[in-house]
Motif scaffolding. Sequence first.
Motif, PDB file in Angstrom:
ATOM      1  N   TYR A 134       0.834  -1.206   0.000  1.00 48.55           N
ATOM      2  CA  TYR A 134       0.000   0.000   0.000  1.00 48.55           C
ATOM      3  C   TYR A 134       0.873   1.262   0.000  1.00 48.55           C
ATOM      4  O   TYR A 134       1.963   1.273   0.565  1.00 48.55           O
ATOM      5  CB  TYR A 134      -0.896   0.057   1.243  1.00 48.55           C
ATOM      6  N   PRO A 135       0.380   2.345  -0.605  1.00 46.34           N
ATOM      7  CA  PRO A 135       1.111   3.622  -0.531  1.00 46.34           C
ATOM      8  C   PRO A 135       1.090   4.172   0.893  1.00 46.34           C
ATOM      9  O   PRO A 135       0.241   3.803   1.703  1.00 46.34           O
ATOM     10  CB  PRO A 135       0.328   4.527  -1.484  1.00 46.34           C
ATOM     11  N   LYS A 136       2.039   5.053   1.194  1.00 46.26           N
ATOM     12  CA  LYS A 136       2.137   5.644   2.519  1.00 46.26           C
ATOM     13  C   LYS A 136       2.166   7.165   2.423  1.00 46.26           C
ATOM     14  O   LYS A 136       2.540   7.724   1.390  1.00 46.26           O
ATOM     15  CB  LYS A 136       3.408   5.164   3.234  1.00 46.26           C
ATOM     16  N   ASP A 137       1.768   7.834   3.524  1.00 43.71           N
ATOM     17  CA  ASP A 137       1.864   9.291   3.568  1.00 43.71           C
ATOM     18  C   ASP A 137       3.295   9.728   3.273  1.00 43.71           C
ATOM     19  O   ASP A 137       4.253   9.075   3.694  1.00 43.71           O
ATOM     20  CB  ASP A 137       1.455   9.818   4.947  1.00 43.71           C
ATOM     21  N   GLY A 138       3.419  10.828   2.567  1.00 47.79           N
ATOM     22  CA  GLY A 138       4.742  11.323   2.213  1.00 47.79           C
ATOM     23  C   GLY A 138       5.255  10.775   0.895  1.00 47.79           C
ATOM     24  O   GLY A 138       6.399  11.043   0.512  1.00 47.79           O
ATOM     25  N   SER A 184      -1.727  10.856   1.753  1.00 46.44           N
ATOM     26  CA  SER A 184      -1.545  12.252   1.397  1.00 46.44           C
ATOM     27  C   SER A 184      -1.130  12.422  -0.057  1.00 46.44           C
ATOM     28  O   SER A 184      -0.536  11.530  -0.665  1.00 46.44           O
ATOM     29  CB  SER A 184      -0.493  12.893   2.311  1.00 46.44           C
ATOM     30  N   TYR A 185      -1.467  13.562  -0.598  1.00 51.13           N
ATOM     31  CA  TYR A 185      -1.110  13.929  -1.969  1.00 51.13           C
ATOM     32  C   TYR A 185       0.410  14.049  -2.067  1.00 51.13           C
ATOM     33  O   TYR A 185       1.061  14.517  -1.126  1.00 51.13           O
ATOM     34  CB  TYR A 185      -1.765  15.265  -2.287  1.00 51.13           C
ATOM     35  N   PRO A 186       1.015  13.640  -3.188  1.00 46.26           N
ATOM     36  CA  PRO A 186       2.480  13.717  -3.304  1.00 46.26           C
ATOM     37  C   PRO A 186       2.991  15.152  -3.191  1.00 46.26           C
ATOM     38  O   PRO A 186       2.337  16.086  -3.679  1.00 46.26           O
ATOM     39  CB  PRO A 186       2.755  13.164  -4.712  1.00 46.26           C
ATOM     40  N   ALA A 229      -5.462  11.359   9.102  1.00 42.27           N
ATOM     41  CA  ALA A 229      -4.368  12.339   9.178  1.00 42.27           C
ATOM     42  C   ALA A 229      -3.954  12.855   7.810  1.00 42.27           C
ATOM     43  O   ALA A 229      -3.325  13.917   7.706  1.00 42.27           O
ATOM     44  CB  ALA A 229      -3.164  11.713   9.881  1.00 42.27           C
ATOM     45  N   ALA A 230      -4.309  12.146   6.743  1.00 41.94           N
ATOM     46  CA  ALA A 230      -3.931  12.583   5.393  1.00 41.94           C
ATOM     47  C   ALA A 230      -4.800  13.723   4.880  1.00 41.94           C
ATOM     48  O   ALA A 230      -4.450  14.365   3.886  1.00 41.94           O
ATOM     49  CB  ALA A 230      -4.032  11.394   4.428  1.00 41.94           C
ATOM     50  N   ILE A 231      -5.927  13.991   5.550  1.00 34.17           N
ATOM     51  CA  ILE A 231      -6.915  14.910   4.982  1.00 34.17           C
ATOM     52  C   ILE A 231      -6.602  16.388   5.212  1.00 34.17           C
ATOM     53  O   ILE A 231      -6.490  17.141   4.248  1.00 34.17           O
ATOM     54  CB  ILE A 231      -8.324  14.561   5.492  1.00 34.17           C
TER      55      ILE A 231
END
Length: 432
Positions: free
Chosen positions: A176-180, A297-299, A373-375
């Motif tokens: 899965y992708p991760k924040d950051g 989160s967005y890149p 937390a990504a929002i």
Amino acid sequence: MLKRSIAIGATGLLLVLAACSGSGTPDADNGRAPAQPEKKEPTTLYFYNVGANFDAEGYFEEKFGKAIKEKFPHITPVLIPTTSGALDKQIASGQPIDVIFGSVGLAYNSVFLNNMQYDIEPLVNKYKTDLSRFEPQTLEMIRQMSGGKLYALPFDTAASVIYYNKNLFDKFGVTYPKDGITWDELYNLSVKLTRKEGDVQYYGFTISPNHYFWRNQMSLNFVDPQTLQVSLTNDNVKSLMDNIARFYQIPGFNPDKAKMDSLTKMFFQDQVSAMWTPVAGLHVEKDLAPLNWDIVSYPTMNGFGPQPYPVFMFLNVGSKYKDDAYQVMDFLSTETFLTEKAKAATFIPALSSANIPKVFGQDAPLYKGRNVAAIPLKNMAKPSPQSKYYSAAGAQLTIALRGILYEGKDVNTALRNAEEAVKKAIEADKNK
């Protein structure tokens, strides 16, 4: 003499105590009864949302109406649904409008186009609105749009997250992708997930091109607000174009008009796209219910997320009740009102409050167990210089992207065509 002083002092103390207790009807100084609160005349205020976000039956009353009536008992708030017509039609019909909600991407072609904007700075001063409560960049953006004036108050701002389908990641054994996550890491994931199995073609990542360009992380000046010089053929714009185009040029994607017109459907209904970002907001439960999903989160680009994409509240220059309407706008943009909306994940307030990210989504069952937390937005890029042609430039870049992807145009030709199209639009306006 001492006894007399004590007696006078005691008498004075009794008078003070009587005054403090509020006993007796006359005012101690002027003999008048205490002033009663001013009785305000019943007022109906009309609200309109350019983006049609409030049209669902009962939505406006639930999210706004009840709170407005509780705070201002003399005011009856009424929503004008967009199904009754665009702003120009409302004006032609004589429909009263007091407050207009409009995003930065839609305001020029609605509020400004119909000359409905009104400078609210005197009302800000009159009612002592603390402008420091707003996220600074959203406030900067509306001042840019208003030539330094203040035509609106920021209300909320659009999230920028990547939605991903866990089932497809599990199916192909991809982490899965991760924040950051960076754009290059996102691209590598997309390569792994773009594959064909049996008769089904799967796609790694899809994105809304319009909002990608409008919210570009390089804060590019597409159209200079002062000189109206158009700049869509420089190296920075080419880099921005190359970054998004490569995702659709992965072998197996084979983009065409049908696919580019159904990017949302590919993720939600068909479930053949592993990752999707609208760059313009959050999806609702109706969309997400069929999916095993989460968000990251967005890149970032050069350390920055996307630019703000706020929704503003405009006070219509034609409102007959400007003071009442402004006080409602002021109330709807307070942390007190918006904190509850943040808890329910209804809106992402355009406030600088440190508390909003902490409470966002805590009362929303949809986000239970999700990466909330990504929002809330972090490290937003500086807003691009705003002009009435900025949105048009972003739209022309989307047309250029399509020309590159399935018409075989090279990037220089596509960008040159986009630049010429915006220049022609500016010239046409000058000659009107």
